[in-house]
Write a protein that holds these residues in place. Sequence first.
Motif, PDB file in Angstrom:
ATOM      1  N   SER A 143      36.632 -26.324   2.506  1.00 45.57           N
ATOM      2  CA  SER A 143      37.160 -24.984   2.259  1.00 45.57           C
ATOM      3  C   SER A 143      37.332 -24.724   0.769  1.00 45.57           C
ATOM      4  N   VAL A 144      37.696 -25.770   0.011  1.00 45.23           N
ATOM      5  CA  VAL A 144      37.900 -25.615  -1.430  1.00 45.23           C
ATOM      6  C   VAL A 144      36.610 -25.130  -2.094  1.00 45.23           C
ATOM      7  N   ASP A 145      35.517 -25.846  -1.866  1.00 44.56           N
ATOM      8  CA  ASP A 145      34.230 -25.435  -2.444  1.00 44.56           C
ATOM      9  C   ASP A 145      33.806 -24.063  -1.948  1.00 44.56           C
ATOM     10  N   SER A 146      34.052 -23.807  -0.654  1.00 44.60           N
ATOM     11  CA  SER A 146      33.652 -22.536  -0.046  1.00 44.60           C
ATOM     12  C   SER A 146      34.364 -21.360  -0.708  1.00 44.60           C
ATOM     13  N   ILE A 147      35.659 -21.485  -0.894  1.00 41.23           N
ATOM     14  CA  ILE A 147      36.439 -20.365  -1.450  1.00 41.23           C
ATOM     15  C   ILE A 147      36.148 -20.174  -2.929  1.00 41.23           C
ATOM     16  N   ILE A 148      35.994 -21.266  -3.666  1.00 37.29           N
ATOM     17  CA  ILE A 148      35.657 -21.131  -5.088  1.00 37.29           C
ATOM     18  C   ILE A 148      34.319 -20.405  -5.240  1.00 37.29           C
ATOM     19  N   THR A 149      33.361 -20.715  -4.361  1.00 39.10           N
ATOM     20  CA  THR A 149      32.077 -20.006  -4.373  1.00 39.10           C
ATOM     21  C   THR A 149      32.274 -18.530  -4.049  1.00 39.10           C
ATOM     22  N   ALA A 150      33.115 -18.249  -3.051  1.00 43.08           N
ATOM     23  CA  ALA A 150      33.369 -16.862  -2.647  1.00 43.08           C
ATOM     24  C   ALA A 150      33.991 -16.062  -3.786  1.00 43.08           C
ATOM     25  N   VAL A 151      34.946 -16.662  -4.484  1.00 44.60           N
ATOM     26  CA  VAL A 151      35.606 -15.972  -5.602  1.00 44.60           C
ATOM     27  C   VAL A 151      34.604 -15.628  -6.692  1.00 44.60           C
TER      28      VAL A 151
END
Length: 254
Positions: A143-151
Amino acid sequence: MPFVEFLTDPAVWASFLALSAMEIVLGIDNVVFISVMVQRLPKDQQLMARRIGLSLALVFRVIMLGFIAWFIHMTTPIFSVGDYAFSWRDLILLAGGLFLLVKGTREIHLGIEGEDDENGGNVVVQSLTAAIVQIAIIDLVFSVDSIITAVGMAEHVEVMIAAVMVAIAVMYFASGPVSAFIERHPTTKMLALSFLLLIGAALVADAFHFHIPRGYIYFAMAFSAGVEIINVLAMRRRRRTQAEAKKVKGAAKG
């Protein structure tokens, strides 16, 4: 921005499609991990474990998006060791990477050596709770990598949440066939475990600010999977040829 104008804005749809595609690609790691974890569960619990695991992935991502203002600061260094400045993101990636390395190594060991119980039988079943806890831990890391990408790819939280939901839906429908394929072809489980080691090493490298481009990792995974599929097809054809030869030989004797 008014709701109608928001829905008709080409830039919004472009960011949604691009982010959805990226989230689906990033979700490959999660699908592989969940598929491997459910293999050691009883048949009647595997579907439940996949559903709960992917539901946790969705919950973690939406919660993090809800605290996006705070989440952005997770990349701010909190302490340094020598030349390395560590943030909360680095610590989470390091813990997740080490977890994948340990888990992948242990599963490979069990696959090769086996684990015997007191009566000499192979222990191949783990509890549903243990599987869900392990899936939850790695869901949090992914989730960490996913959200940083989304931001980095979208400006609106609504677009991010919609893209995450699409990615989780794709992962849900993909996890079943992937898990079934691994179960039908045991050799692919070792390949999937090797993928976990590769991903774990990449996460540890990221934690120490040595970024391995994900394109290289996904290319290696795709190439290895392609070779394994060719091996599976060749083995299937070989068995079919052997079965036909036995049938002809039996008819000749008769």
